[in-house]
Design a protein around this motif. Structure first.
Motif, PDB file in Angstrom:
ATOM      1  N   CYS A 121     -85.171  13.923 -13.685  1.00  9.10           N
ATOM      2  CA  CYS A 121     -86.417  13.259 -14.152  1.00  9.10           C
ATOM      3  C   CYS A 121     -87.463  14.399 -15.055  1.00  9.10           C
ATOM      4  O   CYS A 121     -87.290  15.488 -14.478  1.00  9.10           O
ATOM      5  N   CYS A 124     -90.942  14.949 -12.615  1.00 12.94           N
ATOM      6  CA  CYS A 124     -90.919  15.353 -11.354  1.00 12.94           C
ATOM      7  C   CYS A 124     -89.608  16.271 -11.042  1.00 12.94           C
ATOM      8  O   CYS A 124     -89.518  17.062  -9.944  1.00 12.94           O
ATOM      9  N   CYS A 141     -86.758   7.211 -13.220  1.00 21.32           N
ATOM     10  CA  CYS A 141     -86.842   7.949 -11.954  1.00 21.32           C
ATOM     11  C   CYS A 141     -87.248   6.821 -10.821  1.00 21.32           C
ATOM     12  O   CYS A 141     -88.310   6.255 -11.153  1.00 21.32           O
ATOM     13  N   CYS A 144     -91.040   8.430  -9.333  1.00 21.53           N
ATOM     14  CA  CYS A 144     -92.315   8.529 -10.225  1.00 21.53           C
ATOM     15  C   CYS A 144     -92.268   7.821 -11.703  1.00 21.53           C
ATOM     16  O   CYS A 144     -93.324   7.651 -12.247  1.00 21.53           O
TER      17      CYS A 144
HETATM   18 ZN    ZN Z   1     -89.499  11.771 -11.263  1.00 14.61          ZN
END
Ligand code: ZN
Ligand code: AP5
Length: 207
Positions: A121, A124, A141, A144
């Protein structure tokens, strides 16, 4: 706790380190992520990208400096991706003590499958695998909603080179910590949750 996690590229160091950091409230110190964030920074040796995209090690002074700055003020940490050779091991020994060293053992063919299928990702840093741990929605993701990307060094060719570089440089590091009585070997070919159970046991014994 001050934890070191060792293992070949793709062994699951990042996956388990993220959990360790969250579970014990400690810093996740990863030279790989730090270098990726500064990939195009000019140093007297050139940019990190020149080494990383070829699967080679970035020069010791650059990574030693990163680790020193990161652990200096940390109460506890999990160190992921460092040390990778004898010289880095000696440097680490000068700047800190460790409570436990975990070694994730995974066979080469499995490593290549894990690396070439990995997706990360961009928001994050959560890590997925197209087959072993796919996100609910392809390319996105779960945690997030960020976009997933493939690392530049996760091509099959560079992955194999990284494994070779690891075997040539990092085996003495494992032997060093085994001789020091700090090494706990963990079967890294189990599921992530099974590996985690062994990781947690090993750390709790040493706290
Ligand atoms: Zn993420
Ligand atoms: P770095 O970023 O440290 O990469 P690495 O050591 O090659 O390790 P990886 O991040 O590839 O793998 P990992 O063990 O964290 O596996 P992960 O959990 O993601 O270094 C990159 C480059 O930076 C180096 O080549 C070098 O150039 C430079 N560098 C970094 N540190 C340096 C240093 N100290 N000195 C000099 N240069 C340095 O898992 C992999 C995949 O498998 C994922 O898709 C994951 O979902 C999946 N997976 C994880 N666990 C399991 C499981 N149990 N079962 C099935 N799949 C799993």
């Amino acid at each position: 706790p001050r934890i070191l996690i060792l293992g070949a590229p793709g062994a699951g160091k990042g996956t388990q380190s993220r959990r360790l950091a969250e579970n014990y409230g400690i810093e996740h110190v990863t030279t790989g992520d730090a270098l990726r964030a500064n990939k195009h920074m000019e140093t007297e040796y050139g940019t990190p990208a020149e080494f990383m995209d070829a699967g080679e090690l970035v020069p010791d002074p650059v990574v030693n400096e990163i680790v020193k700055a990161a652990i200096e003020d940390a109460e506890g940490f999990v160190l992921d991706g460092y040390p990778r050779n004898e010289s880095q091991t000696e440097y680490l020994d000068e700047i800190t003590d460790l409570d436990v060293v975990l070694y994730l053992d995974v066979a080469d063919d499995e490593l290549v499958r894990r690396l070439t299928g990995r997706r990360v990702c961009e928001e994050c840093g959560a890590t997925y695998h197209v087959d072993f741990n796919p996100p609910e929605e392809s390319g996105t993701c779960d945690e997030c909603g960020g976009d997933l990307y493939q690392r530049d060094d996760d091509t099959e060719e560079t992955a194999r080179e990284r494994i070779t570089v690891y075997e040539e440089n990092t085996q003495p590091v494992i032997d060093y910590f085994r001789d020091a009585g700090l090494l706990v070997e963990i079967d890294g070919e189990q599921t992530p949750d099974e590996v985690w159970a062994d990781v947690e046991d090993a750390v709790d014994v040493h706290l």
